[in-house]
Scaffold this motif. Structure first.
Motif, PDB file in Angstrom:
ATOM      1  N   LEU A  69       0.821  -1.213   0.000  1.00  0.00           N
ATOM      2  CA  LEU A  69       0.000   0.000   0.000  1.00  0.00           C
ATOM      3  C   LEU A  69       0.855   1.264   0.000  1.00  0.00           C
ATOM      4  N   SER A  70       2.048   1.188   0.569  1.00  0.00           N
ATOM      5  CA  SER A  70       2.909   2.376   0.649  1.00  0.00           C
ATOM      6  C   SER A  70       3.357   2.855  -0.724  1.00  0.00           C
ATOM      7  N   VAL A  71       3.194   2.022  -1.740  1.00  0.00           N
ATOM      8  CA  VAL A  71       3.605   2.440  -3.083  1.00  0.00           C
ATOM      9  C   VAL A  71       2.790   3.633  -3.545  1.00  0.00           C
ATOM     10  N   TYR A  72       1.558   3.793  -3.048  1.00  0.00           N
ATOM     11  CA  TYR A  72       0.758   4.959  -3.415  1.00  0.00           C
ATOM     12  C   TYR A  72       1.415   6.245  -2.914  1.00  0.00           C
ATOM     13  N   VAL A  73       2.022   6.170  -1.740  1.00  0.00           N
ATOM     14  CA  VAL A  73       2.762   7.323  -1.215  1.00  0.00           C
ATOM     15  C   VAL A  73       3.959   7.610  -2.118  1.00  0.00           C
ATOM     16  N   GLY A  74       4.649   6.552  -2.533  1.00  0.00           N
ATOM     17  CA  GLY A  74       5.791   6.727  -3.423  1.00  0.00           C
ATOM     18  C   GLY A  74       5.405   7.366  -4.743  1.00  0.00           C
ATOM     19  N   ILE A  75       4.275   6.954  -5.287  1.00  0.00           N
ATOM     20  CA  ILE A  75       3.804   7.524  -6.556  1.00  0.00           C
ATOM     21  C   ILE A  75       3.495   9.009  -6.382  1.00  0.00           C
TER      22      ILE A  75
END
Length: 465
Positions: free
Chosen positions: A187-193
């Motif tokens: 889910l943290s990939v959304y923050v990365g994006i």
């Protein structure tokens, strides 16, 4: 009444939804694959043209300029593929119907590796190319970029998140991480994006001087976010509000398997077919934040939906203790493992382990359509033959249980010779197989050896992690 009579105590016998009686036209999965690949390639080509048109010819006159320009290209392609990667698992109906969820998840994984490599290549080329242009060492150049480029610190954090998520998805890491930990990291990939998007717009040479380019690029991200919110959040919640599904009862099926009956309103509106699966989220402690794929083990009726679950992990094991009345959110249905894929009206279904659930539902659908159906049920022990009473007492199909370990039997019950003996006309049947990877591989090899065309062999993987 249901074509497969429910004999277990407390189970429900009910009318089959009329919609499953219709024979729909079979769509070629190959065409769907080509269509999705075509969209992917077209998008990459569009990014390439955008980069080419917006890059002055003089940029490539020096090695440093050529490297930084190529670095910009890899960053643009990576950004586009990130959006595509999210859409592949965004429950977007067009993608799922064209390819099937199992193939989409496989492509999502592959794209994840590609995106990570492109992002790292982008960083390396920008630092090396910049160092050559500024005539300084790599470390001072990296620190200079970090200090002078807009949104560079946030981009660095976003890149670190991509790297962590990529490493957590590696096979070795997945074996050591629990699903819940892996899910939170994912889910943290959304923050990365979000963090890297700001850097693209603020520092990208193709966007700084072009409001139109910024608007189009932003629209791509907004459209992706809107698709995810629509199909992964809004529509499932609306469906839940409409159906109000709750756990009706949990019925033991033997050998670590249970059937979970869900009750609701207008459940047949799901328009689910036998062989498909749904994503199930129990609104209970330990289950609230994750949805897991479970195959339907019967064609849904107006009030009931059933999944049959094997204890293969923490989530599925704890499902056996689910209390009646627990609310449930269901997404789907998904999957192309359906009667629509059959090329003939004679079918052989082979199941093992948790694969008996989708095979049982698929058998019901096929019999309703008038197919000649044979079901082979493989298990190491007689106790592992879940749903055998239903299948054994069903009208319109032939059920063949195959219990026993190979070393005890002295042969492989799924070898070409045995299959030929049990199903003499196997070469003229569609073969549907669902179960552990080893069982699927064995059946596919045996069916091919007996002359079953590759297009008539159907199987599907249900892992979404």
């Amino acid at each position: 009444m249901s074509i497969l009579t429910e004999r277990s105590a407390g189970q429900v016998s009910s009318d089959v939804a009329p919609s499953v009686r219709r024979r729909t036209r079979r769509q070629s999965p190959h065409r769907g694959h080509l269509a999705v690949r075509g969209v992917t390639v077209a998008g990459v080509l569009a990014v390439l043209v955008f980069w080419w048109v917006g890059t002055p010819p003089a940029v490539g006159a020096t090695p440093g300029g050529a490297l930084t320009s190529t670095g910009e290209l890899t960053g643009l392609v990576a950004a586009y593929l990130v959006c595509l990667q999210l859409l592949l698992v965004g429950r977007v109906p067009w993608f799922e119907r064209a390819v099937g969820m199992d193939r989409l998840v496989a492509w999502h994984r592959s794209l994840g590796t590609t995106v990570l490599l492109l992002v790292l290549t982008h960083v390396a080329l920008m630092v090396v190319g910049g160092a050559m242009l500024d005539q300084q060492a790599l470390r001072p150049e990296a620190l200079s970029l970090l200090a002078t480029q807009p949104e560079m610190l946030s981009a660095l954090v976003g890149t670190a998140i991509f790297l962590v998520v990529g490493l957590s998805s590696a096979r070795l890491a997945r074996q050591r991480l629990s699903y819940e930990v892996w899910f939170v990291l994912h889910l943290s990939v959304y923050v990365g994006i979000y963090l890297t998007f700001g850097h693209q717009i603020a520092a990208g040479t193709h966007f700084v001087g072009s409001p139109v380019a910024r608007a189009v690029w932003t629209a791509m991200y907004v459209a992706t976010a809107a698709a995810l919110v629509t199909w992964r959040v809004v529509l499932p919640l609306l469906a839940h509000r409409s159906m109000m599904l709750t756990v009706d009862q949990v019925v033991p099926e033997g050998s670590g398997m249970v059937s979970v009956w869900l009750r609701g309103r207008h459940v047949d509106r799901l328009a689910a077919r036998g062989g498909q699966f749904v994503l199930v989220r129990f609104l209970a402690c330990g289950h609230l934040w994750t949805a897991h794929p479970y195959s339907l083990s019967m064609v849904p009726t107006d009030e009931h939906l059933r999944i049959t679950v094997a204890a293969l992990g923490d989530h599925s094991t704890s499902t056996a203790a689910m209390r009646p009345g627990t609310r449930v959110v269901v997404e789907g249905p998904f999957g192309l493992f359906t009667a629509d894929q059959a090329l003939s009206d004679r079918t052989l279904l082979v199941a093992g382990g948790a694969g008996i659930g989708p095979v049982r539902a698929l058998a019901e659908d096929l019999v309703l359509r008038g197919h000649d159906v044979v079901v082979l049920h493989r298990s190491h022990t007689p106790e592992g033959l879940a749903l055998s009473r239903e299948l054994g007492g069903a009208q319109g199909l032939r059920y063949v249980p195959l219990p026993g370990r190979r070393r005890e039997l002295g042969h492989d019950p799924l070898s070409p010779a045995v299959l030929q003996q049990i199903v003499p006309d196997i070469a003229h049947r569609d073969v549907f197989v669902c179960g552990p990877e080893g069982l699927v591989s064995t059946v596919v090899r045996s069916a091919r050896a007996l002359g079953v065309p590759r297009a008539s062999i159907h199987h599907e993987e249900l892992s979404l992690s």
